[in-house]
Design an enzyme around this catalytic site. Structure first.
Site, short mmCIF file in Angstrom:
data_model
loop_
_atom_site.label_atom_id
_atom_site.label_comp_id
_atom_site.label_asym_id
_atom_site.label_seq_id
_atom_site.Cartn_x
_atom_site.Cartn_y
_atom_site.Cartn_z
N GLU A 1 0.84 -1.20 0.00
CA GLU A 1 0.00 0.00 0.00
C GLU A 1 0.88 1.27 0.00
O GLU A 1 1.88 1.33 0.71
CB GLU A 1 -0.87 -0.01 1.26
CG GLU A 1 -1.83 1.17 1.35
CD GLU A 1 -2.62 1.18 2.66
OE1 GLU A 1 -2.12 0.63 3.66
OE2 GLU A 1 -3.73 1.74 2.68
N LYS B 1 -9.63 2.32 -2.15
CA LYS B 1 -9.78 1.67 -0.84
C LYS B 1 -11.20 1.90 -0.32
O LYS B 1 -11.61 3.06 -0.15
CB LYS B 1 -8.74 2.26 0.11
CG LYS B 1 -8.67 1.65 1.48
CD LYS B 1 -7.40 2.17 2.20
CE LYS B 1 -7.26 1.66 3.60
NZ LYS B 1 -5.90 2.00 4.16
N CYS C 1 -5.60 -2.74 2.07
CA CYS C 1 -5.30 -2.71 3.51
C CYS C 1 -6.49 -3.02 4.43
O CYS C 1 -6.91 -4.15 4.52
CB CYS C 1 -4.64 -1.38 3.89
SG CYS C 1 -3.78 -1.47 5.49
#
Lengths: 394, 394
Positions: A123, A200, A237
């Site tokens: 990430e 994300k 993540c």
């Protein structure tokens, strides 16, 4: 405070290999990682380059798919890169980014030698994970355009040269929508074009991970990218903590889902080996957990919302990147303390075979959950609780 | 066929304890199970009874919850029982059931000595797991009324005597709805009343687990039962493969979710240690995986849908029951080869504390998924796939 492993502990596998006799090691490995992953021989030159450049290089085959009559096998080599930042965080932004580009350039060349077809970095790989500081500058200067920023240009060239799909998780500056910042993965085709981007979906508000200071929940849904090397998706993540997020990539047909991450030991290590692997199982696809490595120190002190004194260091990112297969098998993890490249040769046919075997898509009852979720979000929702009428504490 | 562990392998923990020196064992245990579970001293008399009756007895504390100012700690001792069938499957039905009752009666007495507050047995605990045979008789004769069948009566008495909530997963005969059969857990209060029932939501059609021959998907949703010892729910067996199922019990406020199961090594062992633990993490509750143990042989041969010759034995149920905590810690597993009682002392306050720490309920975006699932179930749904326009294989 609960105990956690320190940055001297290289890996679980290293300790087990040191003490267990061969037969016991075999059984313990089977118990811990399932039957699927076996060693993959990598070129001597690649191993030598990895050694000279001090990064962990590991290769595995997961080729337990059956032969089919109507589809040829679909072998794909998946790559995962984890790395520490090479320069101090006090170095000028462009210099830091250039140094990371150089480091990854070397690792991509090794990945090419190892015949990797599709690869992903950690990430926000072009920068230190500075979100703990809650300072905007200079950190947001690492953000760049997903389509024509310097990192995408740099990678598009390598992607074409190496005939490799590259997934590039960056901090994105979105000029077309008011200069906002996103946490984004850019999917670069092996032909050198950007296929698209995916953002994300779930943003943490946990201790040092004050990420909602910097960007909001993604608005790209659960896109899957169809490439020469299979259908890939990216769950960035903190999205790994949400099984429904993993699920929707599966519903949209993903065969490989990358989980580029940045997470530290005391916070999440007991969760790390579980979540991506569970996703691979529940969704009959390959899941690739990739974590940053090393300890990052920042110029100004910051607090972590835990009542402790201000400090400048983030804690240890524990690497341990791994690939999990749809049958529940997984590879060993990369080093907890060093940069690394993991190569996994997978037959993507295993995905549909596992769907046929287990039937999780067939038995998922999404209608029930669409309805349950829709009810649960109503402000007047009452949980479906049956109270024991004889309870003592009413 | 992929390798699997045999019925000589007692447990991962036993092998590790045999070979690893103390310091390495400590680190490996931390890596494998997280920091939360530590040994709980159980009464010597209980240990002696367990030894005499040849069952594994293990106790752990998971007391890492912080002290709060406005709530006292809520310590609950959770029990999990795994057992082999004591009589051959050719024995008359009532005799088989009585023998199992007797065996469990002894284990419940030990659980009481260990101050267990809420306990659960394995799936369909009053019978052999005969669904592999696809024969209806005599096996459906093990089905009984959830509210006033012999097993519920037997347990209601013990529940009251021991002041213990008992979760009893049985094969249910539902006379009120056309004599249909369900796979059901009966929740019996520590006051001796039946609080309610909850049915298996997802039914496998996998190899020997031809369970849709016997019963349909449950119609009780995701009820949570509020008792003197916390809010409990039951996710029966194959439901553990569906994260959205675990999720809805969490949305409805569960603090302890039992997963009574019956599953064999070659099929699911690489999944076992992952799924209930992932559920505990993702939903900030305690999850308890309970698996049957031993090998069951049936009077008539049956096939397993795998092209192999007909046979009479089911394969090895590998036990390995464990408790996972909302912080991602877990206890060691019970024996893979022997009956067992697992006792875990947990502070239920940890559930809400983990919600506050991680914020998974806050960041779950159920609105997005309610909408995505509703669209995905439409017959004309098109997966959200972005195709690389330069793909070679169009």
């Amino acid at each position: 405070m609960a105990a956690c492993l320190d940055d001297k502990f290289e890996s679980l596998e290293a300790v087990l290999a040191e003490y267990l006799p061969e037969d016991a090691l075999k059984k313990v490995s089977l118990s811990l990682r399932g039957p699927g992953a076996v060693d993959l021989e990598l070129p001597a030159s690649a191993k030598e380059t990895a050694k000279q450049n001090n990064f962990d290089l590991q290769g595995y085959q997961i080729k337990i798919a059956q032969k089919e009559q109507t589809r040829p096998e679909r072998l794909v080599r998946i790559g995962a890169i984890q790395n520490a930042i090479p320069k101090p965080t006090t170095t000028p932004v462009q210099e830091q980014r250039d140094a990371i580009h150089q480091r990854i350039d070397r690792m991509l060349a090794v990945a090419h030698e190892c015949q990797v077809n599709v690869i992903c970095m950690q990430e926000a790989w072009t920068m230190p994970f500075a979100f703990c500081t809650r300072e905007k500058y200079p950190w947001v200067e690492f953000a760049e355009s997903a389509y024509d920023g310097p990192t995408t240009k740099f990678l598009a060239e390598r992607a074409k040269k190496y005939n490799m799909v590259i997934v590039s998780p960056i901090l994105e500056r979105d000029e077309q929508h008011g200069d906002v910042i996103w946490n984004t993965a850019v999917i670069i085709s092996n032909h050198g074009n950007v296929i698209g981007i995916t953002r994300k979906n779930h943003i943490p508000r946990v201790g040092d991970f004050n990420e909602s200071t910097y960007y909001m929940e993604g608005n790209t849904g659960h896109k899957v990218f169809e490439t020469d090397f299979g259908r890939i998706a990216v769950n960035i993540c903190y999205g790994r903590h949400h099984p429904q997020n993993w699920l929707m990539y599966g519903v949209n047909g993903a065969e490989i889902v990358f989980n580029p991450s940045a997470t530290v030991g005391a916070l999440s290590e007991p969760l790390w080996s579980i979540e991506a692997r569970n996703a691979a199982i529940a969704n009959s696809y390959f899941a690739v957990g990739i974590n940053r490595v090393g300890t990052e120190t920042f110029p100004n002190e910051f607090t972590s919302g835990d009542g402790k004194p201000a400090h400048k260091s983030f804690g240890h990112f524990y690497g341990s990147s791994y690939i999990a297969a749809p049958d529940g098998s997984r590879t060993p993890g990369l080093s907890r303390i060093r940069d690394g490249l993991l190569v996994g040769e997978c037959d993507l046919n295993l995905c549909r075979q596992m769907k046929d075997k287990w039937g999780f898509r067939m038995t998922q009852r999404l209608d029930l959950y669409a309805d349950s979720f829709a009810r649960a979000i109503r402000p007047d929702y009452k949980m479906d609780i049956v109270k024991d009428p004889n309870m003592k504490q009413q």
